[in-house]
Design a protein around this motif. Structure first.
Motif, PDB file in Angstrom:
ATOM      1  N   GLU A  16      13.141 -37.463  -9.697  1.00  0.00           N
ATOM      2  CA  GLU A  16      13.690 -36.850 -10.687  1.00  0.00           C
ATOM      3  C   GLU A  16      14.315 -37.744 -11.916  1.00  0.00           C
ATOM      4  OE1 GLU A  16      16.359 -33.125 -12.931  1.00  0.00           O
ATOM      5  OE2 GLU A  16      17.182 -34.192 -10.687  1.00  0.00           O
ATOM      6  N   VAL A  20      12.210 -38.253 -15.435  1.00  0.00           N
ATOM      7  CA  VAL A  20      12.919 -38.284 -16.392  1.00  0.00           C
ATOM      8  C   VAL A  20      12.585 -39.446 -17.828  1.00  0.00           C
ATOM      9  CG1 VAL A  20      15.304 -37.715 -18.314  1.00  0.00           C
ATOM     10  CG2 VAL A  20      14.225 -35.942 -16.075  1.00  0.00           C
ATOM     11  N   ASN A  23       9.299 -39.232 -19.343  1.00  0.00           N
ATOM     12  CA  ASN A  23       8.744 -39.084 -19.988  1.00  0.00           C
ATOM     13  C   ASN A  23       9.256 -39.468 -21.131  1.00  0.00           C
ATOM     14  OD1 ASN A  23       8.200 -36.924 -18.804  1.00  0.00           O
ATOM     15  ND2 ASN A  23      10.132 -35.713 -18.513  1.00  0.00           N
ATOM     16  N   ARG A  34       5.038 -33.879 -21.117  1.00  0.00           N
ATOM     17  CA  ARG A  34       6.106 -34.429 -20.265  1.00  0.00           C
ATOM     18  C   ARG A  34       6.008 -33.826 -18.856  1.00  0.00           C
ATOM     19  NH1 ARG A  34       9.307 -30.020 -19.505  1.00  0.00           N
ATOM     20  NH2 ARG A  34      11.180 -31.350 -19.108  1.00  0.00           N
ATOM     21  N   ASP A  36       7.523 -31.971 -14.933  1.00  0.00           N
ATOM     22  CA  ASP A  36       8.922 -31.706 -14.774  1.00  0.00           C
ATOM     23  C   ASP A  36       8.698 -31.772 -12.895  1.00  0.00           C
ATOM     24  OD1 ASP A  36      10.247 -30.647 -17.081  1.00  0.00           O
ATOM     25  OD2 ASP A  36       9.126 -28.902 -17.196  1.00  0.00           O
ATOM     26  N   GLU A 381      15.680 -34.643 -22.755  1.00  0.00           N
ATOM     27  CA  GLU A 381      15.506 -35.251 -21.769  1.00  0.00           C
ATOM     28  C   GLU A 381      16.743 -36.133 -21.425  1.00  0.00           C
ATOM     29  OE1 GLU A 381      12.886 -35.304 -19.820  1.00  0.00           O
ATOM     30  OE2 GLU A 381      11.442 -34.417 -21.052  1.00  0.00           O
ATOM     31  N   SER A 384      18.890 -34.466 -19.368  1.00  0.00           N
ATOM     32  CA  SER A 384      18.298 -33.792 -17.836  1.00  0.00           C
ATOM     33  C   SER A 384      18.595 -35.819 -17.065  1.00  0.00           C
ATOM     34  CB  SER A 384      16.437 -34.095 -17.714  1.00  0.00           C
ATOM     35  OG  SER A 384      16.575 -32.910 -18.361  1.00  0.00           O
TER      36      SER A 384
END
Length: 414
Positions: A16, A20, A23, A34, A36, A381, A384
């Protein structure tokens, strides 16, 4: 077992963080979409196990999906920058001819006059039919825009004029010689612009003389005119045409087309066909229509890519050339496209059915002189990123705790 569970959590949190971070790193990349990361839990069970007491075995990455939401537009001064508003992808051809797709419309002309992106992939278009619609029955072809358009010699001229009925007769015997410097030697005149084989301009002058007024021929009165054509040299007569009109102003008999001979010495290897239509009327001299082919060498001055995808090049000689239409490619499942880098994708079985549509119909429209920005929201972002960092720290703490428990068990003595 808890070691493995914590390890899967660390790997998931690291994945993850990577998504991120990617991105954020591409927040300024044109047309970037982007991604996920989607996660799922791991359970190891069998038919003999009790579901009520089954413990989880950790977490795994299910998929990393790009989000094809619309990015905002950035206006540019490059006519070959094109942004897509809505769904669809630009069809491109890679160096080996294989099809690829992108939403990055930052294009340029290469040395071969092909419209390409920064990777050298060539924009693909469908040819246009006579009614302006796309010919989807034809294969896609490279979008080519020539920087120059060749000169073309004039070979055809069409004139349509109206002569004043009340004009005075020139001379008394109809043999008055045209003198461009003396307006008393003709009633009316006009200049026609022509081009030689090299596209260099030259002119032809047509002088009109009324040489008879109400002359009775065969029992009917007629007005008699003569058109004299001088090409290049105003002192050398090229062609003379007799024009006779009845009492209603209509020409008597057909006016034959005039063939102006070629003149290789003057750079004209093709004869010129001149067609003339004329009437007389009670008003002033009027050129109803004057058309001719031929053109000078044209330099590319403008490229216009319309909302509906038509690509039109305009040249300095006024000629406009249509190079086809950019029809957008669309897939039933865009998230299944394979990323090739440089915001370029290739089709896979997971991307579903490929269909082409004219911009503004089943797909989006085009905006010339604009680029689509990344759809990354940096603030979201960063949030996140913090959450992924906390997840990583929590899993690391769980792994540390599992290690402490294992150490306690090893140090136990009976």
């Amino acid at each position: 077992m808890s070691f493995y569970t914590s390890l899967t959590g660390l790997n998931a949190a690291a994945a993850e963080l990577a998504v991120v971070s990617n991105n954020i790193a591409n927040s300024s990349t044109t047309s970037f979409k982007r991604s996920d990361a989607t996660f799922g839990d791991i359970f190891a069970s069998s038919t003999s196990s009790n579901p009520a007491t089954a413990k989880g075995s950790g977490v795994q990455v299910i998929s990393i999906d790009q989000q094809f939401s619309q990015g905002s537009f950035e206006l540019t001064e490059n006519a070959l920058d094109v942004a897509i508003s809505g769904e669809g992808f630009f069809p491109m051809a890679a160096a080996d001819g294989s099809p690829v797709y992108t939403r990055n419309g930052s294009f340029m002309l290469n040395k071969d006059n092909q419209v390409v992106n920064s990777s050298g992939f060539i924009v693909q278009v469908h040819p246009l039919l006579a009614d302006g619609k796309s010919d989807f029955n034809q294969n896609l072809q490279n979008l080519t825009i020539n920087r120059t358009i060749a000169a073309q010699a004039t070979t055809s001229v069409a004139l349509n004029i109206k002569l004043p009925e009340d004009s005075a007769i020139i001379g008394t015997d109809g043999d008055t010689v045209i003198d461009p410097a003396n307006i008393a030697t003709y009633n009316q005149s006009q200049i026609i612009s022509l081009f030689d084989d090299a596209g260099e301009p030259y002119t032809a002058q047509v002088y009109y003389q009324k040489i008879g007024d109400n002359v009775v021929v065969g029992g009917a009165p007629q007005d008699q005119w003569r058109a004299s054509i001088y090409v290049g040299d105003p002192a050398v007569l090229s062609n003379a045409i007799a024009l006779n009109f009845d009492a209603n102003g209509a020409v008597i008999g057909a006016i034959d087309d005039q063939i102006i001979a070629a003149s290789p010495v003057d750079g004209r290897t093709q004869p010129i066909t001149l067609g003339l239509a004329a009437i007389t009327h009670t008003k002033a001299f009027e050129v109803v229509n004057q058309t001719s082919d031929g053109r000078a060498l044209g330099e590319l001055t403008n490229i216009n890519i319309e909302e509906r995808g038509s690509v039109v090049a305009t040249y300095s000689n006024g000629v406009q050339v249509s190079s086809g239409r950019i029809n957008l490619a669309n897939f039933s499942s865009p998230s299944g496209l394979s990323q090739q880098g440089g915001t370029v994708y290739s089709a896979t079985n997971a991307s579903g059915t490929l269909k082409f549509g004219e911009p503004g119909t089943s797909v989006g429209t085009l905006a010339s002189g604009a680029k689509e920005r990344s759809n990354v929201d940096v603030t979201a972002e960063l949030v996140s990123l913090i959450a992924a960092q906390r997840n990583f720290q929590s899993n690391a703490k769980a792994l540390e705790t599992s290690g402490a428990l294992a150490t306690t068990l090893i140090n136990m003595r009976g």
